[in-house]
Design a protein around this motif. Structure first.
Motif, PDB file in Angstrom:
ATOM      1  N   GLY A 677       0.810  -1.218   0.000  1.00  0.00           N
ATOM      2  CA  GLY A 677       0.000   0.000   0.000  1.00  0.00           C
ATOM      3  C   GLY A 677       0.840   1.263   0.000  1.00  0.00           C
ATOM      4  O   GLY A 677       0.507   2.251  -0.677  1.00  0.00           O
ATOM      5  N   LEU A 678       1.959   1.239   0.733  1.00  0.00           N
ATOM      6  CA  LEU A 678       2.836   2.409   0.783  1.00  0.00           C
ATOM      7  C   LEU A 678       3.540   2.627  -0.555  1.00  0.00           C
ATOM      8  O   LEU A 678       3.720   3.771  -0.997  1.00  0.00           O
ATOM      9  N   THR A 679       3.941   1.547  -1.232  1.00  0.00           N
ATOM     10  CA  THR A 679       4.598   1.714  -2.540  1.00  0.00           C
ATOM     11  C   THR A 679       3.619   2.259  -3.576  1.00  0.00           C
ATOM     12  O   THR A 679       4.019   2.987  -4.500  1.00  0.00           O
ATOM     13  N   ALA A 680       2.326   1.930  -3.405  1.00  0.00           N
ATOM     14  CA  ALA A 680       1.325   2.384  -4.375  1.00  0.00           C
ATOM     15  C   ALA A 680       1.109   3.883  -4.314  1.00  0.00           C
ATOM     16  O   ALA A 680       0.577   4.473  -5.264  1.00  0.00           O
ATOM     17  N   LYS A 681       1.521   4.509  -3.207  1.00  0.00           N
ATOM     18  CA  LYS A 681       1.370   5.967  -3.105  1.00  0.00           C
ATOM     19  C   LYS A 681       2.303   6.678  -4.074  1.00  0.00           C
ATOM     20  O   LYS A 681       2.038   7.807  -4.475  1.00  0.00           O
ATOM     21  N   SER A 682       3.420   6.005  -4.425  1.00  0.00           N
ATOM     22  CA  SER A 682       4.369   6.596  -5.389  1.00  0.00           C
ATOM     23  C   SER A 682       4.816   5.513  -6.362  1.00  0.00           C
ATOM     24  O   SER A 682       5.946   5.004  -6.291  1.00  0.00           O
ATOM     25  N   PRO A 683       3.937   5.116  -7.303  1.00  0.00           N
ATOM     26  CA  PRO A 683       4.262   3.997  -8.206  1.00  0.00           C
ATOM     27  C   PRO A 683       5.453   4.267  -9.112  1.00  0.00           C
ATOM     28  O   PRO A 683       6.022   3.325  -9.668  1.00  0.00           O
ATOM     29  N   LYS A 684       5.841   5.538  -9.280  1.00  0.00           N
ATOM     30  CA  LYS A 684       6.994   5.854 -10.128  1.00  0.00           C
ATOM     31  C   LYS A 684       8.297   5.811  -9.329  1.00  0.00           C
ATOM     32  O   LYS A 684       9.381   5.914  -9.908  1.00  0.00           O
ATOM     33  N   ASP A 685       8.187   5.677  -8.026  1.00  0.00           N
ATOM     34  CA  ASP A 685       9.379   5.589  -7.184  1.00  0.00           C
ATOM     35  C   ASP A 685      10.087   4.260  -7.448  1.00  0.00           C
ATOM     36  O   ASP A 685       9.426   3.232  -7.652  1.00  0.00           O
ATOM     37  N   PRO A 686      11.417   4.234  -7.443  1.00  0.00           N
ATOM     38  CA  PRO A 686      12.158   2.987  -7.721  1.00  0.00           C
ATOM     39  C   PRO A 686      11.801   1.838  -6.768  1.00  0.00           C
ATOM     40  O   PRO A 686      11.951   0.670  -7.136  1.00  0.00           O
ATOM     41  N   CYS A 687      11.373   2.172  -5.563  1.00  0.00           N
ATOM     42  CA  CYS A 687      11.076   1.105  -4.605  1.00  0.00           C
ATOM     43  C   CYS A 687       9.858   0.282  -5.029  1.00  0.00           C
ATOM     44  O   CYS A 687       9.717  -0.884  -4.640  1.00  0.00           O
ATOM     45  N   PHE A 688       8.961   0.861  -5.850  1.00  0.00           N
ATOM     46  CA  PHE A 688       7.755   0.142  -6.288  1.00  0.00           C
ATOM     47  C   PHE A 688       8.125  -1.085  -7.122  1.00  0.00           C
ATOM     48  O   PHE A 688       7.723  -2.211  -6.782  1.00  0.00           O
ATOM     49  N   PRO A 689       8.889  -0.929  -8.227  1.00  0.00           N
ATOM     50  CA  PRO A 689       9.271  -2.125  -8.999  1.00  0.00           C
ATOM     51  C   PRO A 689      10.180  -3.070  -8.212  1.00  0.00           C
ATOM     52  O   PRO A 689      10.107  -4.295  -8.389  1.00  0.00           O
ATOM     53  N   THR A 690      11.024  -2.508  -7.342  1.00  0.00           N
ATOM     54  CA  THR A 690      11.911  -3.371  -6.546  1.00  0.00           C
ATOM     55  C   THR A 690      11.105  -4.292  -5.639  1.00  0.00           C
ATOM     56  O   THR A 690      11.379  -5.499  -5.534  1.00  0.00           O
ATOM     57  N   PHE A 691      10.107  -3.730  -4.996  1.00  0.00           N
ATOM     58  CA  PHE A 691       9.261  -4.521  -4.095  1.00  0.00           C
ATOM     59  C   PHE A 691       8.568  -5.651  -4.863  1.00  0.00           C
ATOM     60  O   PHE A 691       8.621  -6.817  -4.465  1.00  0.00           O
ATOM     61  N   TRP A 692       7.933  -5.305  -5.973  1.00  0.00           N
ATOM     62  CA  TRP A 692       7.166  -6.313  -6.709  1.00  0.00           C
ATOM     63  C   TRP A 692       8.062  -7.330  -7.402  1.00  0.00           C
ATOM     64  O   TRP A 692       7.699  -8.512  -7.526  1.00  0.00           O
ATOM     65  N   LYS A 693       9.235  -6.901  -7.826  1.00  0.00           N
ATOM     66  CA  LYS A 693      10.176  -7.850  -8.428  1.00  0.00           C
ATOM     67  C   LYS A 693      10.605  -8.887  -7.384  1.00  0.00           C
ATOM     68  O   LYS A 693      10.725 -10.083  -7.692  1.00  0.00           O
ATOM     69  N   THR A 694      10.817  -8.431  -6.162  1.00  0.00           N
ATOM     70  CA  THR A 694      11.203  -9.351  -5.089  1.00  0.00           C
ATOM     71  C   THR A 694      10.058 -10.289  -4.734  1.00  0.00           C
ATOM     72  O   THR A 694      10.278 -11.487  -4.516  1.00  0.00           O
ATOM     73  N   ILE A 695       8.845  -9.757  -4.690  1.00  0.00           N
ATOM     74  CA  ILE A 695       7.671 -10.589  -4.379  1.00  0.00           C
ATOM     75  C   ILE A 695       7.492 -11.672  -5.449  1.00  0.00           C
ATOM     76  O   ILE A 695       7.222 -12.840  -5.143  1.00  0.00           O
ATOM     77  N   GLN A 696       7.655 -11.291  -6.721  1.00  0.00           N
ATOM     78  CA  GLN A 696       7.425 -12.223  -7.826  1.00  0.00           C
ATOM     79  C   GLN A 696       8.606 -13.159  -8.063  1.00  0.00           C
ATOM     80  O   GLN A 696       8.460 -14.207  -8.699  1.00  0.00           O
ATOM     81  N   GLY A 697       9.772 -12.799  -7.517  1.00  0.00           N
ATOM     82  CA  GLY A 697      10.978 -13.565  -7.820  1.00  0.00           C
ATOM     83  C   GLY A 697      11.177 -14.770  -6.931  1.00  0.00           C
ATOM     84  O   GLY A 697      10.336 -15.145  -6.119  1.00  0.00           O
ATOM     85  N   GLU A 698      12.360 -15.384  -7.101  1.00  0.00           N
ATOM     86  CA  GLU A 698      12.727 -16.542  -6.281  1.00  0.00           C
ATOM     87  C   GLU A 698      13.193 -16.068  -4.902  1.00  0.00           C
ATOM     88  O   GLU A 698      13.709 -14.958  -4.764  1.00  0.00           O
ATOM     89  N   PRO A 699      13.024 -16.902  -3.849  1.00  0.00           N
ATOM     90  CA  PRO A 699      12.392 -18.218  -3.897  1.00  0.00           C
ATOM     91  C   PRO A 699      10.881 -18.089  -4.057  1.00  0.00           C
ATOM     92  O   PRO A 699      10.258 -17.181  -3.516  1.00  0.00           O
ATOM     93  N   SER A 700      10.310 -19.017  -4.822  1.00  0.00           N
ATOM     94  CA  SER A 700       8.879 -18.976  -5.092  1.00  0.00           C
ATOM     95  C   SER A 700       8.237 -20.289  -4.663  1.00  0.00           C
ATOM     96  O   SER A 700       8.883 -21.335  -4.666  1.00  0.00           O
ATOM     97  N   ASP A 701       6.999 -20.187  -4.297  1.00  0.00           N
ATOM     98  CA  ASP A 701       6.219 -21.366  -3.918  1.00  0.00           C
ATOM     99  C   ASP A 701       6.113 -22.289  -5.134  1.00  0.00           C
ATOM    100  O   ASP A 701       5.623 -21.891  -6.196  1.00  0.00           O
ATOM    101  N   LEU A 702       6.585 -23.530  -4.992  1.00  0.00           N
ATOM    102  CA  LEU A 702       6.656 -24.436  -6.140  1.00  0.00           C
ATOM    103  C   LEU A 702       5.275 -24.729  -6.714  1.00  0.00           C
ATOM    104  O   LEU A 702       5.069 -24.721  -7.927  1.00  0.00           O
ATOM    105  N   ILE A 703       4.324 -24.995  -5.822  1.00  0.00           N
ATOM    106  CA  ILE A 703       2.977 -25.320  -6.301  1.00  0.00           C
ATOM    107  C   ILE A 703       2.262 -24.064  -6.780  1.00  0.00           C
ATOM    108  O   ILE A 703       1.515 -24.083  -7.755  1.00  0.00           O
ATOM    109  N   GLY A 704       2.488 -22.965  -6.093  1.00  0.00           N
ATOM    110  CA  GLY A 704       1.901 -21.702  -6.514  1.00  0.00           C
ATOM    111  C   GLY A 704       0.729 -21.226  -5.690  1.00  0.00           C
ATOM    112  O   GLY A 704       0.286 -20.091  -5.838  1.00  0.00           O
ATOM    113  N   LEU A 705       0.195 -22.086  -4.799  1.00  0.00           N
ATOM    114  CA  LEU A 705      -0.993 -21.697  -4.027  1.00  0.00           C
ATOM    115  C   LEU A 705      -0.711 -20.542  -3.086  1.00  0.00           C
ATOM    116  O   LEU A 705      -1.460 -19.566  -3.033  1.00  0.00           O
ATOM    117  N   ARG A 706       0.368 -20.663  -2.324  1.00  0.00           N
ATOM    118  CA  ARG A 706       0.688 -19.589  -1.378  1.00  0.00           C
ATOM    119  C   ARG A 706       1.066 -18.312  -2.114  1.00  0.00           C
ATOM    120  O   ARG A 706       0.782 -17.212  -1.649  1.00  0.00           O
TER     121      ARG A 706
END
Length: 1007
Positions: A677-706
């Motif tokens: 929610g805090l990153t969404a306040k400034s979506p053009k800020d570099p921390c926004f893509p960094t946060f989501w890249k980390t969330i989407q990146g490895e390590p990742s849930d193998l099955i995908g449910l979590r």
């Protein structure tokens, strides 16, 4: 010992005593002390020249025979003492003494199997003795509570014990305990019970009035049992709930709302056994959703559902839902003797207080050590007090309430954990927790379900009423904020959590930028922190605090950074308590010069551990602290995480490592949601893509449910940026998992996805999500279609598209079986005006089956949120519809109005049902009669009873029999006196009815 009264005889009065002690029971629990008690009383009375008849372990017949014999010896000049020690009870407001041969099922008929105390008393007083003293050292467990050691003087006209009032003699009655209470049997180190021990110490006093002796005994008993009394008084003083934002404002505990739902399902334990075989993290996630049908339950009825002798109750609830308020509420009402009077002691322990700083790792702890530290720290405790507590535990008269299992650190205090687990295994207890943290088995699972819509309205009204002196138009503000809440679906969903509603109301009063269309949880906390900052600056005397938000936050930069670092540090330590050492380390780490802790610690976000008062009132450097609520700790930790993400060096790596380590741990999910929610306040800020890249990146849930669950909840917090590429990508991922869920029809997948969507109310309103759900509901494969409706039935959509709504209603009207069932459940969770309109139109359908289904669906909507449109439509059908449908409508109207409908709706429904009593169809008449009974039992009115009485005089025989039953049930439910009088007269007249079955029904009703 002297007695009160006077004798006209010159002859010195005799002293007679019948002393009974029963401990060797044949069929019920044996008692240790009654034999010793009776022998001790016999000796003491003989010492003061009483002629004593002693009976040890007599049967019922033996007691009755001895009472008759003893009666024959009584003369008017005599002083009579009756003493009984053994098992006793109250039943139908009468005291019963249990004989040695009381059978196992004796409670089915106390009149037959026990000795009624009033019978003994009245038997003796038929001889009109000079004075009668009744001493009962036994339990009294089936009646409303009275003060401990009730002393009743018949001559003064007291009838509090339901022992017959005696006007011709001095009558003194003393009980070892209050009504609904248990007398304490002697322990192995004490030959006598608590009551008799002190009675023996005082009864030999010469020339002391018996009333004074009994009062001294009462004081001595209370002194010895001071543990219970001290804790009870502590709870009674704690009769308000302080607001989080402004502790000078409080809510009376009587006005708090505790809404519980019990989880009832035969599949529950089987599912949990299955989960135990899976990975630990999966167990934690699965517990986040409580399986099964949730049924509302009253607080007082919790233990009635426990089939085991030991009561183990688990109360789950999400952050801010009111778990601590629940604990506060029940302890207060126990102290008032309104709740759970079977327990002599209730011990309330906030688990976050069990820390290393207060409990040494090297010491072995006992249960009483915890009670002393947490409940009796300001009370002088003796060995006798500890022995009294142990005895209460032994006889299962202690209820433990542990609040906040998710804030307990068992690994830090293994020896304390040992005694904690022992209590959970052996003692009656209630344990509260956030759902993700608990894996312990419990007899009963409950969920705190937050505020109802009506609770929200009442809370807002109370809030603005309390600040009416500061707000010129408080009633106008109340209406405005309620309109705002109801018109904004995301805010309305958030407002059902009590903590959030307090924050919304507080922010509404103090933030000009608050009243906007969308409000996420992060935005709410951000606005709240701005309020705290402005208040803090005002206290410091800073001018121009009305400037913009950036100025205010810049002025409080030091304080906010300190709180952020503290929150992050304490989250990493898996704790909630901030030690003085942690405060000092944080100061050094940030290179802050804080000469006095008060400017930061008195910011309003932290509380002192010791006294539950706002910190800064004592020496804050020597105290432990905690955030006013765990959600504030999580919000500030998220702010710190965001600060680390904006750094280009080592801090950024620390942040990404933190996310990777914890992103699938439920305990850290709120931190990540706030960060999103805090990153969404400034979506053009570099921390926004960094946060989501980390969330989407490895390590990742193998099955995908979590991972799907994580993406779902994080996306819900950035829906105000729904046009951003990241949000669009996330929406596609969620829609993909919705399709997988329906294609695979796997319960495990459905559970994971559903639990996340349930908390994502903004996300469910998005057109892409609703279109995907609609496509799945249109599936040609019947099993997939059924599973899609099953998934939808667990979700709450506040802004449902007309296409989706139309599909749900079509399924209710046109499909059968499970699809119709799940569609109706789904409609209940939507309950919009548009849904009602669809169903109202269906009431005029040519197919009777469609009419009946529509009627049932409207009933479900009406019970949840009755509206004039729904009731008006049903009343029209009641006048013109098919007989079968009209019978169903009567039932529906009765259930709607029995569920606290608005008064204008109730009036219209009653009128329509009264008219239906004259319907040509007898079954419609009967259905109307039953509906009126249902309304009348809930809230009897003169109109309802008058209409029923008219039918009783003129209606069909079958209907009149039903009316008799209805009138009887209405009056059995505390109806007003004028209604009772009119009903009694009508039923008495009906005893002369020509129809014998009507006579019989009237007789049963009068009985």
């Amino acid at each position: 010992m002297a007695t009160t009264g006077s004798s006209t005889s010159n002859t010195k009065p005799r002293k007679l005593a019948l002393v009974i002690g029963i401990g060797e029971y044949e069929h019920v629990e044996k008692l240790h002390s009654p034999g010793n008690d009776a022998k001790g009383m016999s000796k003491a009375l003989k010492d003061i020249r009483f002629d004593v008849t002693l009976m040890l372990d007599p049967t019922r017949v033996e007691i009755e025979n001895n009472v008759k014999s003893f009666k024959k010896s009584i003369e008017k000049k005599d002083t009579v003492v009756f003493y009984f020690s053994g098992h006793g009870t109250e039943w139908k407001n009468e005291n019963y003494l249990l004989p040695r041969d009381f059978p196992k099922d004796g409670e089915l008929d106390f009149e037959k199997n026990a000795i009624k105390a009033t019978t003994v008393l009245n038997t003796f007083n038929e001889k009109k003795p000079w004075a009668t003293i009744f001493l009962l050292d036994c339990c009294r467990t089936y009646s409303p509570p009275n003060p401990p050691l009730g002393i009743e003087n018949g001559a003064s006209g007291s009838e509090g014990n339901k022992l017959q009032r005696i006007n011709y003699a001095g009558v003194f009655i003393a009980f070892a305990c209050g009504r609904g209470k248990n007398a304490l049997d002697g322990n192995k180190n004490e030959p006598n019970s608590l009551f008799t021990k002190h009675l023996l110490l005082h009864i030999k006093k010469a020339n002391v009035d018996i009333g004074m002796i009994l009062r001294e005994v009462r004081s001595a008993v209370e002194e010895e049992s001071k543990v219970s009394l001290h804790i009870r008084q502590k709870y009674l003083r704690n009769n308000t709930i302080k607001r989080i934002v402004n502790e000078t404002k409080t809510v009376p505990i009587e006005q708090c709302y505790v809404n519980l739902a019990i989880v009832e399902t035969e599949e529950q334990h089987e599912k949990e056994k299955e989960l135990e075989k899976r990975h630990k993290d999966e167990i934690l996630i699965a517990y986040e959703r409580i399986h099964g049908v949730k049924t509302s339950i009253d607080v007082k009825d919790i233990f009635r559902k426990c089939k085991d002798q030991q009561k183990k109750v688990l109360v789950l609830g999400r952050a801010g839902i009111g778990k601590s308020t629940f604990c506060h509420y029940v302890t207060y009402h126990w102290a008032k003797q309104d709740l759970w009077c079977e327990y002599e002691l209730v011990v309330h322990i906030p688990l976050k207080k069990l820390t290393c700083d207060y409990y040494r790792k090297s010491k072995d702890y006992r249960p009483f050590d915890i009670v002393k530290k947490e409940c009796l720290y300001d009370c002088d405790i003796s060995e006798e007090d500890e022995e009294y507590f142990k005895q209460l535990c032994t006889i299962e008269k202690v209820l433990w309430i542990f609040d906040g299992y998710d804030e307990f650190l068992p690994h830090a205090l293994p020896r304390l954990t040992k005694v904690f687990n022992s209590i959970l295994e052996t003692q009656h207890h209630i344990l509260t927790s956030r759902p993700y943290a608990i894996q312990l088995p419990h007899t009963i699972q409950l969920e705190i379900i937050g505020f109802t819509d009506e609770n929200i309205t009442n809370y807002v009204e109370l809030f603005f009423d309390q600040i009416s002196s500061q707000t010129p138009d408080s009633s106008g503000e109340t209406k405005t904020i309620l309109q705002y809440l109801k018109s904004n679906s995301s805010v309305w969903g958030v407002a059902h959590i009590p903590l959030n509603l307090e924050l919304i109301c507080s922010t509404w009063c103090n933030s000009k930028g608050f009243k906007k269309k969308a409000l996420t949880l992060t935005a709410l906390y951000h606005e709240m922190i701005e309020y705290f900052c402005r208040r803090h600056l005002r206290k410091k005397g800073v001018k121009e605090i009305d400037k913009n938000k950036k100025y205010v936050f810049r002025k409080c930069r030091k304080e906010l950074k300190f709180l952020e670092c503290l929150a992050f540090r304490v989250m990493e330590s898996h704790s909630t308590i901030l030690s003085p050492e942690m405060l000092e380390k944080t100061e050094i780490e940030l290179d802050l010069t804080v000469d006095n802790y008060e400017p930061i610690l008195n910011f309003g976000i932290l509380k002192a551990y010791d006294d539950n008062k706002t910190i800064g009132e004592h020496n804050p450097t020597k105290q432990q602290h905690y955030f006013v609520h765990l959600s504030f700790q999580e919000y500030f930790a998220a702010r710190h995480l965001l600060r680390l993400l904006t750094d280009a060096g080592e801090d950024k790596r620390v942040a990404t490592d933190y996310i990777n380590k914890h992103k699938y741990e439920q305990r850290f999910l709120p931190v990540l949601i706030f960060t999103a929610g805090l990153t969404a306040k400034s979506p053009k800020d570099p921390c926004f893509p960094t946060f989501w890249k980390t969330i989407q990146g490895e390590p990742s849930d193998l099955i995908g449910l979590r991972h799907a669950a994580l993406i779902t909840e994080l996306t819900n917090e950035i829906m105000d940026q729904d046009k951003s590429p990241q949000c669009s990508e996330n929406l596609r991922t969620i829609c993909h998992w919705l399709r997988i869920c329906v294609d695979k029809q796997n319960e495990h997948i459905t559970s994971h996805l559903s639990q996340s969507l349930q908390r994502s109310t903004s996300l469910l309103n998005h057109p892409d999500i609703q279109k995907t759900i609609l496509d799945l509901l249109m599936a040609t494969d019947s099993s997939k279609r059924k599973h899609a409706f099953f998934l939808l039935s667990d979700l709450t959509i506040s802004q449902c598209s007309m296409d989706l709504l139309g599909r749900i209603v079509d399924a209710i009207l046109a499909e059968g079986g499970d699809v119709r069932y799940y569609a109706r459940r789904a409609l209940q969770n939507i309950a919009t005006k548009e849904a009602s309109k669809y169903l109202i139109d269906a009431l005029a359908h040519a197919d009777k089956e469609v009419q009946s289904v529509a009627c049932d669906a409207l009933q479900e909507i009406g019970e949840k949120a009755p509206t004039q449109d729904v009731t008006d439509a049903l009343i029209r059908v009641l006048k013109n519809g098919d007989n079968d449908v009209r019978r169903r409508v009567c039932q529906t109207l009765g259930k709607i109005c029995a569920n606290e409908a608005p008064q204008e709706i109730v009036v219209a429904v009653i009128k329509a049902l009264i008219d239906a009593l004259a319907d040509a169809d007898k079954e419609v008449q009967s259905a109307a009669c039953d509906a009126l009974r249902e309304i009348g039992e809930k809230a009897p009115t003169q109109d309802v009873t008058d209409a029923l009485i008219r039918i009783l005089k003129n209606g069909d025989n079958d209907v009149r029999r039903r009316v008799c039953q209805t009138l009887g049930k209405i009056c059995a439910n505390e109806a007003p006196q004028e209604i009772v009088a009119a009903v009694m007269k009508a039923l008495i007249d009906a005893l002369a009815d020509a129809d014998k079955q009507v006579q019989s029904a009237a007789c049963d009703a009068l009985r």
